[in-house]
Motif scaffolding. Structure first.
Motif, PDB file in Angstrom:
ATOM      1  N   GLU A   1       2.475   7.396  -8.143  1.00  0.00           N
ATOM      2  CA  GLU A   1       1.310   7.477  -9.023  1.00  0.00           C
ATOM      3  C   GLU A   1       1.761   7.181 -10.453  1.00  0.00           C
ATOM      4  O   GLU A   1       2.750   7.744 -10.943  1.00  0.00           O
ATOM      5  CB  GLU A   1       0.690   8.874  -8.959  1.00  0.00           C
ATOM      6  CG  GLU A   1      -0.616   8.971  -9.695  1.00  0.00           C
ATOM      7  CD  GLU A   1      -1.280  10.322  -9.469  1.00  0.00           C
ATOM      8  OE1 GLU A   1      -1.841  10.860 -10.451  1.00  0.00           O
ATOM      9  OE2 GLU A   1      -1.254  10.817  -8.331  1.00  0.00           O
TER      10      GLU A   1
ATOM     11  N   ILE B   1       2.241   1.730  -3.545  1.00  0.00           N
ATOM     12  CA  ILE B   1       1.191   2.170  -4.476  1.00  0.00           C
ATOM     13  C   ILE B   1       0.773   3.606  -4.201  1.00  0.00           C
ATOM     14  O   ILE B   1       0.602   4.401  -5.131  1.00  0.00           O
ATOM     15  CB  ILE B   1      -0.008   1.199  -4.419  1.00  0.00           C
ATOM     16  CG1 ILE B   1       0.402  -0.142  -5.023  1.00  0.00           C
ATOM     17  CG2 ILE B   1      -1.225   1.780  -5.121  1.00  0.00           C
ATOM     18  CD1 ILE B   1      -0.609  -1.252  -4.824  1.00  0.00           C
ATOM     19  N   ASP B   2       0.632   3.965  -2.919  1.00  0.00           N
ATOM     20  CA  ASP B   2       0.231   5.329  -2.570  1.00  0.00           C
ATOM     21  C   ASP B   2       1.321   6.346  -2.895  1.00  0.00           C
ATOM     22  O   ASP B   2       1.031   7.490  -3.248  1.00  0.00           O
ATOM     23  CB  ASP B   2      -0.116   5.420  -1.083  1.00  0.00           C
ATOM     24  CG  ASP B   2      -1.427   4.722  -0.736  1.00  0.00           C
ATOM     25  OD1 ASP B   2      -2.188   4.365  -1.662  1.00  0.00           O
ATOM     26  OD2 ASP B   2      -1.676   4.538   0.481  1.00  0.00           O
ATOM     27  N   ARG B   3       2.576   5.945  -2.780  1.00  0.00           N
ATOM     28  CA  ARG B   3       3.704   6.851  -2.985  1.00  0.00           C
ATOM     29  C   ARG B   3       3.959   7.153  -4.462  1.00  0.00           C
ATOM     30  O   ARG B   3       4.363   8.259  -4.818  1.00  0.00           O
ATOM     31  CB  ARG B   3       4.957   6.236  -2.350  1.00  0.00           C
ATOM     32  CG  ARG B   3       6.107   7.188  -2.230  1.00  0.00           C
ATOM     33  CD  ARG B   3       7.301   6.571  -1.529  1.00  0.00           C
ATOM     34  NE  ARG B   3       7.994   5.616  -2.401  1.00  0.00           N
ATOM     35  CZ  ARG B   3       8.155   4.319  -2.133  1.00  0.00           C
ATOM     36  NH1 ARG B   3       7.667   3.798  -1.036  1.00  0.00           N
ATOM     37  NH2 ARG B   3       8.778   3.550  -2.987  1.00  0.00           N
TER      38      ARG B   3
ATOM     39  N   ARG C   1       0.842  -1.206   0.000  1.00  0.00           N
ATOM     40  CA  ARG C   1       0.000   0.000   0.000  1.00  0.00           C
ATOM     41  C   ARG C   1       0.874   1.251   0.000  1.00  0.00           C
ATOM     42  O   ARG C   1       0.581   2.213  -0.714  1.00  0.00           O
ATOM     43  CB  ARG C   1      -0.937  -0.023   1.218  1.00  0.00           C
ATOM     44  CG  ARG C   1      -1.809   1.188   1.405  1.00  0.00           C
ATOM     45  CD  ARG C   1      -2.700   1.616   0.259  1.00  0.00           C
ATOM     46  NE  ARG C   1      -3.384   0.537  -0.384  1.00  0.00           N
ATOM     47  CZ  ARG C   1      -3.814   0.566  -1.655  1.00  0.00           C
ATOM     48  NH1 ARG C   1      -3.621   1.639  -2.411  1.00  0.00           N
ATOM     49  NH2 ARG C   1      -4.417  -0.451  -2.190  1.00  0.00           N
ATOM     50  N   GLU C   2       1.956   1.254   0.791  1.00  0.00           N
ATOM     51  CA  GLU C   2       2.862   2.402   0.821  1.00  0.00           C
ATOM     52  C   GLU C   2       3.481   2.643  -0.551  1.00  0.00           C
ATOM     53  O   GLU C   2       3.582   3.783  -1.009  1.00  0.00           O
ATOM     54  CB  GLU C   2       3.952   2.203   1.872  1.00  0.00           C
ATOM     55  CG  GLU C   2       3.443   2.311   3.301  1.00  0.00           C
ATOM     56  CD  GLU C   2       4.476   1.910   4.355  1.00  0.00           C
ATOM     57  OE1 GLU C   2       5.569   1.405   3.985  1.00  0.00           O
ATOM     58  OE2 GLU C   2       4.180   2.097   5.543  1.00  0.00           O
TER      59      GLU C   2
END
Length: 177
Positions: free
Chosen positions: A175, A171-173, A168-169
């Motif tokens: 784009e 993917i969120d970091r 998740r970190e």
């Protein structure tokens, strides 16, 4: 009281979850340091099918670390379950929706270092570390445990345990366009 980093907590939780899942999967909740015949014994003492499966899995990891694709070992109709995530009913769907969100964010090959490997009949369990550099230059690390059921040296079923917080970190970091 000991002060642990969040990464250490995730590692403990992942290890505990994998150990509990493996105990449930194998039906044996008791850990033992004693060798188990046919599982921990020397490779030449294993049934031929187990030897072939272990060799196929080892080749898949070697192929990945040489810049190839570990997922070549998957059957087209593989059922891949990310534990505490979702189940993908085919290789194509898993690659597009399960693996791509991670792999598309990596600038380098995901190096997969096997920590442990066990075999029992058509099942191979692999616990490994995955390390790469993301496209933003930040190191990506995850700990995995894959429980693979093989048929004719192809994976037909997988239960994948991994650190979903690390995913998740990533993917969120980053784009993607």
């Amino acid at each position: 009281m000991t002060n642990h980093t969040p990464r250490h907590h995730r590692r403990l939780l992942l290890t505990a979850g994998v150990a509990g899942g493996l105990a449930m999967f194998t039906g044996n909740a008791t850990a033992s340091a004693q060798p188990r015949p046919g599982i921990d014994g020397p490779p030449h003492g294993r049934p031929a099918g187990e030897r072939r499966n272990l060799a196929a899995v080892t080749r898949a990891f070697e192929r990945q670390n040489a810049g190839g694709d570990i997922y070549e070992i998957l059957h087209d109709d593989v059922e891949w379950t990310i534990v505490n995530g979702r189940t993908y009913p085919s290789k194509a769907e898993f690659l597009a929706e399960g693996a791509a969100p991670i792999m598309d964010r990596l600038a380098t090959t995901l190096m997969m270092r096997i920590r442990d490997m066990w075999a029992d009949g058509d099942t191979v369990i692999v616990r490994f570390d995955g390390d790469a550099t993301a496209i933003d230059g930040v190191e990506y690390h995850n700990e995995y445990c894959w429980i693979w059921q093989l048929r004719r040296e192809r994976v037909v079923r997988c239960y994948a345990f991994l650190d979903l917080i690390a995913v998740r970190e990533l993917i969120d970091r980053i784009e993607l366009d």
